[in-house]
Design a protein around this motif. Structure first.
Motif, short mmCIF file in Angstrom:
data_model
loop_
_atom_site.label_atom_id
_atom_site.label_comp_id
_atom_site.label_asym_id
_atom_site.label_seq_id
_atom_site.Cartn_x
_atom_site.Cartn_y
_atom_site.Cartn_z
N ARG B 77 0.84 -1.21 0.00
CA ARG B 77 0.00 0.00 0.00
C ARG B 77 0.86 1.24 0.00
O ARG B 77 0.61 2.20 -0.74
CB ARG B 77 -0.88 0.01 1.26
N MET B 78 1.91 1.25 0.85
CA MET B 78 2.79 2.41 0.91
C MET B 78 3.40 2.67 -0.46
O MET B 78 3.47 3.82 -0.92
CB MET B 78 3.91 2.17 1.93
N ALA B 79 3.83 1.59 -1.12
CA ALA B 79 4.45 1.77 -2.43
C ALA B 79 3.45 2.32 -3.43
O ALA B 79 3.76 3.23 -4.21
CB ALA B 79 5.03 0.45 -2.91
N VAL B 80 2.21 1.79 -3.40
CA VAL B 80 1.18 2.25 -4.35
C VAL B 80 0.91 3.74 -4.13
O VAL B 80 0.95 4.54 -5.07
CB VAL B 80 -0.12 1.43 -4.17
N ILE B 81 0.65 4.11 -2.87
CA ILE B 81 0.27 5.50 -2.60
C ILE B 81 1.44 6.43 -2.87
O ILE B 81 1.29 7.49 -3.52
CB ILE B 81 -0.23 5.63 -1.14
N GLY B 82 2.63 6.05 -2.41
CA GLY B 82 3.80 6.90 -2.62
C GLY B 82 4.08 7.11 -4.10
O GLY B 82 4.33 8.24 -4.53
N THR B 83 4.01 6.02 -4.88
CA THR B 83 4.26 6.15 -6.31
C THR B 83 3.22 7.04 -6.98
O THR B 83 3.54 7.87 -7.84
CB THR B 83 4.25 4.77 -6.98
N PHE B 85 1.27 9.51 -5.64
CA PHE B 85 1.47 10.92 -5.33
C PHE B 85 2.69 11.46 -6.06
O PHE B 85 2.66 12.57 -6.61
CB PHE B 85 1.60 11.13 -3.83
N GLY B 86 3.75 10.65 -6.06
CA GLY B 86 4.96 11.08 -6.75
C GLY B 86 4.70 11.33 -8.22
O GLY B 86 5.15 12.33 -8.79
N ILE B 142 5.50 6.86 3.34
CA ILE B 142 4.82 7.28 2.10
C ILE B 142 5.42 8.58 1.59
O ILE B 142 5.68 8.74 0.40
CB ILE B 142 3.30 7.45 2.36
N LEU B 143 5.68 9.52 2.52
CA LEU B 143 6.24 10.80 2.09
C LEU B 143 7.62 10.61 1.48
O LEU B 143 7.93 11.19 0.44
CB LEU B 143 6.33 11.75 3.29
N ALA B 144 8.44 9.75 2.11
CA ALA B 144 9.79 9.52 1.58
C ALA B 144 9.70 8.93 0.17
O ALA B 144 10.41 9.35 -0.75
CB ALA B 144 10.57 8.59 2.49
N LEU B 145 8.80 7.94 -0.01
CA LEU B 145 8.65 7.33 -1.33
C LEU B 145 8.13 8.34 -2.34
O LEU B 145 8.54 8.32 -3.51
CB LEU B 145 7.69 6.13 -1.25
N THR B 146 7.22 9.24 -1.89
CA THR B 146 6.70 10.26 -2.80
C THR B 146 7.83 11.14 -3.32
O THR B 146 7.98 11.33 -4.53
CB THR B 146 5.66 11.13 -2.08
N VAL B 147 8.64 11.65 -2.40
CA VAL B 147 9.73 12.55 -2.80
C VAL B 147 10.70 11.81 -3.71
O VAL B 147 11.12 12.33 -4.75
CB VAL B 147 10.44 13.09 -1.54
#
Lengths: 267, 263
Positions: B77-83, B85-86, B142-147
């Motif tokens: 989920r974290m990967a999906v959401i982060g990607t 938003f990114g 999630i924020l780290a993955l987004t950035v």
């Protein structure tokens, strides 16, 4: 007329496919967001981010070089040394793997398939977990980081090297075979001259990645600049966090520039 | 020698450069091994410990799979959401960085500089900073993955915007299209397949990254590495590794298939 008549049903089919893709995507997002707890933002978050920004713009310059040796420059040098040695070890170790995984170097796809699988197994094994395991072997310190990077990089380098071997022109090897060269001579005079520029370029590329990885190995005690960074983060010494981040950014940018220049010259 | 040149026999290039390079590399390696205190003997002495560790890790504790399934799903989920938003944020960033769309170099150079800056900071460092701000949990991850995703997707996308066919853009400019129309009808149709492919590629990387973010307290399955390795439960640790491997391989397989279809 005929062409248009044939086209119309095909487009309809595509539309159904497209809608099913949208549906699957929508389901994935519903699943992803429904499973997430509503984030609670701590009231101190704004204050801390302000402090971090403040620290970033007022870095602790005195930390750059201190007489005791526990300073930024030593940390960065340590990080670089880990990356250099780790990349070198993996570049040596991955050569047999790459020939094992290259499809044109072995008869039948099963053998190269096993090679490819073992490479992707190594790639998935996170380097931080590897570092934790090597710390048990050689104790905490930079050497554990070197070994972790050396082992982990085999996964990616081996894959890139094997692709380079697969893209090789087999003509020279056949010509040598026709003149009665043995396997070693074919390897030395036909295969290596073709793949070495690619190998060097990929090794430099991996070195760039390893410099970044080496900066975080310290988080778990495997040497490098990560250890003082984590100490500074946990003790909320934002000015020191600022100078370490700046140091990392400058070092990584410089390494990228040098390595990019070298890679352009090689190919 | 002069005679050889007259006959047209090529001279082999000087070897000094090669020797000097080799010497430099050797010096670099020697310096690095001194600096990191690497020693083969230490490794050989420690090697039995390593074998001990490996024997404890095999076989993995299969019953542990039930316990970590929740964390594994959180990782995905974290990967999906982060990607996602990114990817959303990187669309405008990529448009501002493309020199054939924004002719003003005061805009696209700073935008690229910010992208380069983002890509120099590793994802785990970002995560540990976000953990310091937001506390433990999936949000900093999630924020780290987004950035991290912005740095990657926006760079790949602006490079492919710059390599598009300029013909349609010129045709549209000559009939008086504005910037928005240019983007919607001239650029998006040409790059959307590439863009989706980059997003999928970033997603593959993010799944791997999300699996270790927990080591700094940023949620996902990485939290369990700390737990199991801290208590010396190596059979459980190896089951986490096997589980991650299976999930990553499945996601990689489907993502690669999709990307092959797109391009």
């Amino acid at each position: 007329m005929n062409a248009t008549a044939r086209r119309i049903p095909r487009r309809k089919k595509n539309r159904i496919g497209l809608w099913s893709v949208y549906l699957v995507l929508a389901l994935v997002y519903i699943w992803a967001f429904a499973g997430m707890a509503v984030p609670e933002i701590k009231p101190t978050a704004g204050q801390i981010s302000k402090a971090i920004f403040n620290g970033l713009f007022h870095p602790d310059w005195s930390y750059v070089s201190e007489p005791g040796g526990e300073d930024l420059l030593h940390g960065l040098l340590d990080t670089l040394a880990i990356a250099v040695l780790g990349t070198f070890i993996s570049a040596l170790l991955c050569i047999p793997f790459s020939f094992w995984a290259a499809r044109n170097m072995s008869k039948g796809h099963t053998l190269s398939g096993t090679g490819k699988f073992s490479l992707s197994f190594i790639r998935t094994f996170p380097e931080l977990v590897m570092a934790i395991m090597f710390i048990k072997v050689v104790g905490p310190g930079s050497f554990a980081g070197v070994l972790a990077l050396g082992l982990h990089s085999i996964g990616m380098l081996g894959k890139l090297f094997s692709e380079e071997i697969e893209n090789m022109d087999l003509g020279p090897a056949e010509a040598l075979l026709a003149t009665g060269a043995n396997r070693f001579q074919i390897l030395w005079f036909a295969v290596l001259p073709q793949v070495i520029p690619g190998f060097l370029s990929y090794t430099l590329y991996r070195f760039e990645i390893n410099v970044r990885s080496a900066t975080i190995l310290g988080v778990i005690g495997a040497g490098g600049i990560g250890t003082p960074l984590i100490f500074a983060l946990t003790s909320r010494n934002w000015n020191r966090v600022g100078i370490i981040l700046l140091g990392i950014i400058v070092m990584v940018t410089l390494i990228d520039l040098i390595s990019g220049y070298l890679r352009k010259k090689i190919i | 020698m002069i005679q050889a040149q007259k006959k047209g026999v090529p001279q082999p290039p000087s070897k000094i450069k090669g020797y000097l390079t080799a010497l430099l590399v050797l010096l670099l390696l020697w310096g690095s091994s001194v600096k990191t205190e690497s020693s083969l003997s230490e490794f050989i002495i420690g090697f039995p410990n390593m074998m001990d560790l490996v024997t404890q890790m095999i076989p993995p504790n299969w019953s542990y799979f039930d316990k970590i399934t929740g964390a594994m799903l959180e990782t995905i989920r974290m990967a999906v959401i982060g990607t996602t938003f990114g990817a959303i944020i990187s669309i405008p960033v990529a448009l501002f960085s493309a020199s054939n769309l924004v002719q003003n170099s005061w805009i696209f150079y700073p935008a690229r500089f910010i992208l380069n800056l983002i890509r120099t900071v590793p994802d785990l460092l970002l995560a540990s900073i976000f953990v310091a701000i937001f506390g433990l949990g999936a949000l900093p991850g999630i924020l780290a993955l987004t950035v991290f995703s912005i740095g990657l997707i926006a760079k790949l996308t602006y490079e492919s915007i710059e390599s598009i066919d300029p013909g349609p853009l010129e045709a549209m400019i000559s009939v008086g299209a504005n910037k928005i129309q240019l983007i919607v009808f001239g650029i998006i149709p040409q790059i959307q397949a590439h863009f989706i492919s980059y997003v999928l590629y970033t997603f593959e990387i993010n799944v791997r990254a999300a699996a270790v973010l927990g080591l700094v307290g940023a949620g996902g399955i990485g939290l369990f590495y700390n737990k199991t390795l801290g208590f010396l439960e190596y059979d459980k640790a190896s089951s986490i590794i096997v589980y991650t491997l299976v999930v990553v391989l499945i996601i990689d397989y489907f993502s690669t298939k999709l990307r092959e279809k797109l391009l």
